[in-house]
Structure formats: structure tokens, C-alpha cells
Design an enzyme around this catalytic site. Sequence first.
Site, PDB file in Angstrom:
ATOM      1  N   HIS A 290       0.822  -1.225   0.000  1.00  0.00           N
ATOM      2  CA  HIS A 290       0.000   0.000   0.000  1.00  0.00           C
ATOM      3  C   HIS A 290       0.852   1.270   0.000  1.00  0.00           C
ATOM      4  O   HIS A 290       1.859   1.351   0.680  1.00  0.00           O
ATOM      5  CB  HIS A 290      -1.062   0.003   1.107  1.00  0.00           C
ATOM      6  CG  HIS A 290      -0.570  -0.007   2.517  1.00  0.00           C
ATOM      7  ND1 HIS A 290      -0.304   1.159   3.209  1.00  0.00           N
ATOM      8  CD2 HIS A 290      -0.325  -1.018   3.377  1.00  0.00           C
ATOM      9  CE1 HIS A 290       0.082   0.845   4.442  1.00  0.00           C
ATOM     10  NE2 HIS A 290       0.089  -0.471   4.575  1.00  0.00           N
ATOM     11  N   ASP A 302       6.106   1.010   6.421  1.00  0.00           N
ATOM     12  CA  ASP A 302       4.683   0.672   6.296  1.00  0.00           C
ATOM     13  C   ASP A 302       3.993   1.707   5.416  1.00  0.00           C
ATOM     14  O   ASP A 302       3.506   2.706   5.912  1.00  0.00           O
ATOM     15  CB  ASP A 302       4.031   0.626   7.674  1.00  0.00           C
ATOM     16  CG  ASP A 302       2.559   0.218   7.621  1.00  0.00           C
ATOM     17  OD1 ASP A 302       2.113  -0.260   6.571  1.00  0.00           O
ATOM     18  OD2 ASP A 302       1.867   0.399   8.630  1.00  0.00           O
ATOM     19  N   GLU A 336      -5.601   1.996   2.789  1.00  0.00           N
ATOM     20  CA  GLU A 336      -5.391   0.775   3.576  1.00  0.00           C
ATOM     21  C   GLU A 336      -5.557   1.062   5.055  1.00  0.00           C
ATOM     22  O   GLU A 336      -6.218   0.319   5.782  1.00  0.00           O
ATOM     23  CB  GLU A 336      -3.994   0.202   3.297  1.00  0.00           C
ATOM     24  CG  GLU A 336      -3.773  -1.201   3.835  1.00  0.00           C
ATOM     25  CD  GLU A 336      -3.342  -1.276   5.299  1.00  0.00           C
ATOM     26  OE1 GLU A 336      -3.418  -2.345   5.903  1.00  0.00           O
ATOM     27  OE2 GLU A 336      -2.935  -0.235   5.858  1.00  0.00           O
ATOM     28  N   GLU A 337      -4.941   2.133   5.518  1.00  0.00           N
ATOM     29  CA  GLU A 337      -4.919   2.410   6.960  1.00  0.00           C
ATOM     30  C   GLU A 337      -6.299   2.731   7.527  1.00  0.00           C
ATOM     31  O   GLU A 337      -6.515   2.658   8.725  1.00  0.00           O
ATOM     32  CB  GLU A 337      -3.934   3.551   7.271  1.00  0.00           C
ATOM     33  CG  GLU A 337      -2.478   3.247   6.884  1.00  0.00           C
ATOM     34  CD  GLU A 337      -1.832   2.124   7.702  1.00  0.00           C
ATOM     35  OE1 GLU A 337      -2.522   1.517   8.543  1.00  0.00           O
ATOM     36  OE2 GLU A 337      -0.641   1.856   7.487  1.00  0.00           O
ATOM     37  N   ASP A 362       3.225  -6.480   3.553  1.00  0.00           N
ATOM     38  CA  ASP A 362       2.844  -5.383   4.451  1.00  0.00           C
ATOM     39  C   ASP A 362       3.221  -5.706   5.891  1.00  0.00           C
ATOM     40  O   ASP A 362       2.564  -5.260   6.824  1.00  0.00           O
ATOM     41  CB  ASP A 362       1.340  -5.091   4.322  1.00  0.00           C
ATOM     42  CG  ASP A 362       0.947  -3.814   5.050  1.00  0.00           C
ATOM     43  OD1 ASP A 362       1.843  -2.994   5.343  1.00  0.00           O
ATOM     44  OD2 ASP A 362      -0.249  -3.636   5.342  1.00  0.00           O
ATOM     45  N   HIS A 433       3.356   2.704  12.561  1.00  0.00           N
ATOM     46  CA  HIS A 433       2.432   3.817  12.835  1.00  0.00           C
ATOM     47  C   HIS A 433       3.011   4.883  13.765  1.00  0.00           C
ATOM     48  O   HIS A 433       2.270   5.474  14.557  1.00  0.00           O
ATOM     49  CB  HIS A 433       1.098   3.290  13.404  1.00  0.00           C
ATOM     50  CG  HIS A 433       0.361   2.388  12.477  1.00  0.00           C
ATOM     51  ND1 HIS A 433      -0.825   1.792  12.813  1.00  0.00           N
ATOM     52  CD2 HIS A 433       0.637   1.973  11.214  1.00  0.00           C
ATOM     53  CE1 HIS A 433      -1.249   1.042  11.800  1.00  0.00           C
ATOM     54  NE2 HIS A 433      -0.376   1.131  10.818  1.00  0.00           N
TER      55      HIS A 433
END
Length: 471
Positions: A290, A302, A336-337, A362, A433
Site C-alpha cells: 500500500h 509501512d 489501507e490504513e 505489508d 504507525h
Amino acid sequence: MQQQAFPRYVLLLSLFVAFANCDLRNNEIDRCHLDDSVRRAIRSHKDVVDRIVSATIDGPFKGSTYNNLSLLVDKFGSRYTGSQNLNDAIDYMIDLGRKQNLESYGEEFLAPYWIRGNESASLIKPVRLDLPMLGLGSSVSTPTEGIVAEAIVVSSFEELDAIGPLAKGKIVVFNQDFVSYPATAKYRSSSADHASAHGAVATLIRSITPFSMRTPHTGSQFYSGKYKKIPTASITVEDAKMLDRRYKRGEKLIIHVKMESKSLTTTTRNTLMNLKGHTYPEKLVMISGHLDCWDVTVGAMDDGAAAVMSWNALAILNALNLRPKRTLRAVLWSGEEQGLIGARAYANSHREDDLTFVMESDEGTFEPIGLEYKGPDTGACILQEILSLFEELNATKLVRSNDVGSDIAVLTSRGIPGASLYNKNERYFWYHHTNADTLDIEDPDVLDKNTALWASVGYIIANLNVDMPKK
Ligand SMILES: *[C@@H]1O[C@H](CO)[C@@H](O)[C@H](O)[C@H]1NC(C)=O
Ligand SMILES: *[C@@H]1O[C@H](CO)[C@@H](O)[C@H](O)[C@H]1NC(C)=O
Ligand SMILES: *[C@@H]1O[C@H](CO)[C@@H](O)[C@H](O)[C@H]1NC(C)=O
Ligand SMILES: [Zn+2]
């Protein structure tokens, strides 16, 4: 990666599959009775694999995934769904694909657009202390002046349920231990709902990570709609433990939380690139990662690295004049998130029958080990045979998993077989994140190995004499 809210039957299924999880190399290889013609077809790719690997790890493409990733993260910064940065990054990737003569285009869809705004949390009593925090995606805001309330600390949903009425009017701090991402992320995704059911006014959750340097980790959370929506944010592991210590000593904790978030809607695009198949152009094999990431990070790990790797795999194959029988499609997902929004849009607008196999990376692009696979046994035998061509990369291992990829989970749950990159990713959740997800985590040589593996496996599956078997 982002956690998917799985329906109950899928959870049951995953429990079952967890028991069946096994390393085929050790205990299933004897049961693999691969048709001779398929085995020969796979082995005939040895020369192609050697060409791809040498061009990528010490030939003209050495360093190209890392260098292109560095350009992407430095040029656009955070590629948050709904942001101009992400729109520009999508245009840039489409343009890169076109310059390399790959059919490249975007596919638009609607996605939630959550704007963080200014936010803060501080302990007011018994001492004043700022608590580094990050609001959780989709959280409602607090009133303008924030919320000042007494806090209670719990370590699980069970503990909260046991003290039920005590939570009324309070800020509930969750100090759950990190067990594993799938087991612990539920505290991020649904603590607001759980606490609101008991009348809490806000929640602060301990960041989902096994290691911390007092850095908060954001992520998505979801309201069920059954309870009042209350603000929710993550705090650091260190601060959650500190609040827990104080609470257990009987200190009365007063916390001030302030969030100015807003929830809007946006349009964004998945980025698709095709290396057209010469015999069955309508049949597809997908490799993906992503392109979007959280607002507080440039998302090199990420999942920028895997998005760049998926594009570069096609670029390298194309440059080497390697065209498979089926179309090999790279997808750089968006949204995606926010809950696999791009993958759901894709699944709803494409014919499933055309998809023969899906891959996504991922969960890090650290030192490669092999692949994680979800699908029927015969497919496992095929992949095991394919991976035996990667001795040179030390990436020959196949494991079965019910949890492959993040976006592609939407497709594998519909019966399409799929695989993820299996890599030495023990440190993945340290950075996940956070604003520490930067290029520094990635290693140029390791990215070359991953790219070589990704390109080669994608090519072989797209070029085989048989389709990967479906259920
Ligand atoms: C980016 O990748 C392409 C395709 O592999 C390669 O030709 C190019 O040299 C790379 N760019 C840099 C700066 O390495
Ligand atoms: C955050 O607060 C600062 C200072 O009060 C203000 O200038 C800025 O516009 C605010 N940012 C947002 C996104 O609201
Ligand atoms: C594979 O592993 C061996 C032994 O650990 C090591 O010597 C070799 O460098 C590795 N190869 C690659 C390509 O990483
Ligand atoms: Zn991700």
C-alpha cells in the site's frame, strides 16, 4: 498493516488453521505429489530466476528499490489518504510506470478522511506531566476546552467489565500487555466502544508495540454505533505503565485530553500497473503493497518499501524483456490504513474469476525468509517447489498462514489463494504507525533481495503451465 475486523466464523477458522500451521519443508514435503509436468515447468525457470536475481542484487538494478523509495519519501513526505501529498505520489508512480512502458492508471474510490488537528494529553494531578499521544483514526474530537476527568487504569476488557460502573464519567486508560499484533490490536480498534458501554468519557490506550522509546503509535479504531462515540487516543507504553503504577498505589489521577479531529470523506485512487500476459492476458497474478500511510510518518516501512518493490518488480521484468503467459499486475493500494478501503473497492469492481493469485507485502521488508501462504494444499506444493529455486537468497521457506497480507485479505477471504513476504520482521512493530517509520529502517541490499524474490515468484506464477488452484 492494519487490522481487519473479522467476522466470528473467520476467527473460528483461523483458530483451526493455527493448529494446522506448519513448515512444509519439514513435515509436508513428502505429501507433496506434484504433477511431473508442473514440477518440470517450475524447474525450467531456474535460468530466469538467476537472471532476475543477478540483475537485481549485483547488476544494473542494484540499489534501485532503496533509491526510488528514498526519492518517494523525501519528495512527498507523508502519503496520508485524502492528502494532496498522496494524490501527487499516485500521479508520480503512474508516471514512472508509463515511462517504463507499463500500462499504468489509477482507479478512484471514496474513503474516509480523518483530520487529526491539534491534540494533547496531560496528567494534571497528582503531578503535571505532558503525555505524548496520538489520536486514533476516526476518533471524535473533545469539546473545545478538552475533557478533564478522573482516570482509572485497566489491563483488559475483562477487568473493565468486572468493575463496570466505576468507569462512569472517567477516562479509561488501557494498560494491556503486548501479546502479538492480532491479539493486542483489538485494544486500539475497540476500546472506545467498550469503555463507552460503561459510561466512560474518553479512553487512552497503551501503544501496540513490544518495544518503546516513549513514542506513541497511532492506528484506526472503529465505533460499532451501539454506544455514544467518545474520543480515543494512544499514549506511550512507558506512560501507560506509569499511570498504572500510580493507580495501583491509590493515587487519584486527573487527566486533561484535548482533540480537534474532524471526519470527512475523500476520493483517492489505487494505482494499477500491468505487464501484459502473452497467452492469457485476461488472467491475473497480483503483487502489491500500500502506498498510503499515516499522517504522522513518511511510511518508508509501512508500506512504502513494498509499494516501490511491487512497481520495481514489474519495471525490472519489463527491462529484462520477461513477459509471462498471464498478466502480472502490480497494485499500490490506497486507503489501507482506514480499513482496507482500497482493497474493498477493488474487490467490488473487478471480476474475481480473472484473479488466479494475489500477493502483498505489508509486514516489513527485512531479511527475506520465503513466503506465507493461504490456499489449497496443491498450491503449497507448487510454491514450495518455486521457493527451492531461491537457495542463493536464503529465501526457501514456505509457511501456511490464515493471515496473509492486509489488503489482500479481502481477496483471500473470497477464496483466491495468496501469499505474503515472510521476513525477519521481529522489529516491525517497534516503528509501526509512528513518526520513527523512516527510510533508516530499510537496507538497500536487503530490499534488492526482496525485490528479486518478489519479481521472480510473481513471474513464475504468472508464467506456469497451470493456474494456482482455488478452493
Ligand atoms: C529507480 O528504479 C528504476 C527501475 O528499476 C531504475 O532504472 C532507476 O535507476 C532507479 N532510480 C534510482 C535513483 O536508482
Ligand atoms: C493548532 O493550533 C495552532 C496554535 O493555536 C494553530 O495556529 C493551528 O492552526 C492549529 N492547527 C490546526 C490543524 O487546527
Ligand atoms: C545466505 O546464508 C548464508 C549462511 O548464513 C550466508 O553466508 C549468505 O551470505 C546468505 N546469502 C545471502 C544472499 O544473503
Ligand atoms: Zn501497512
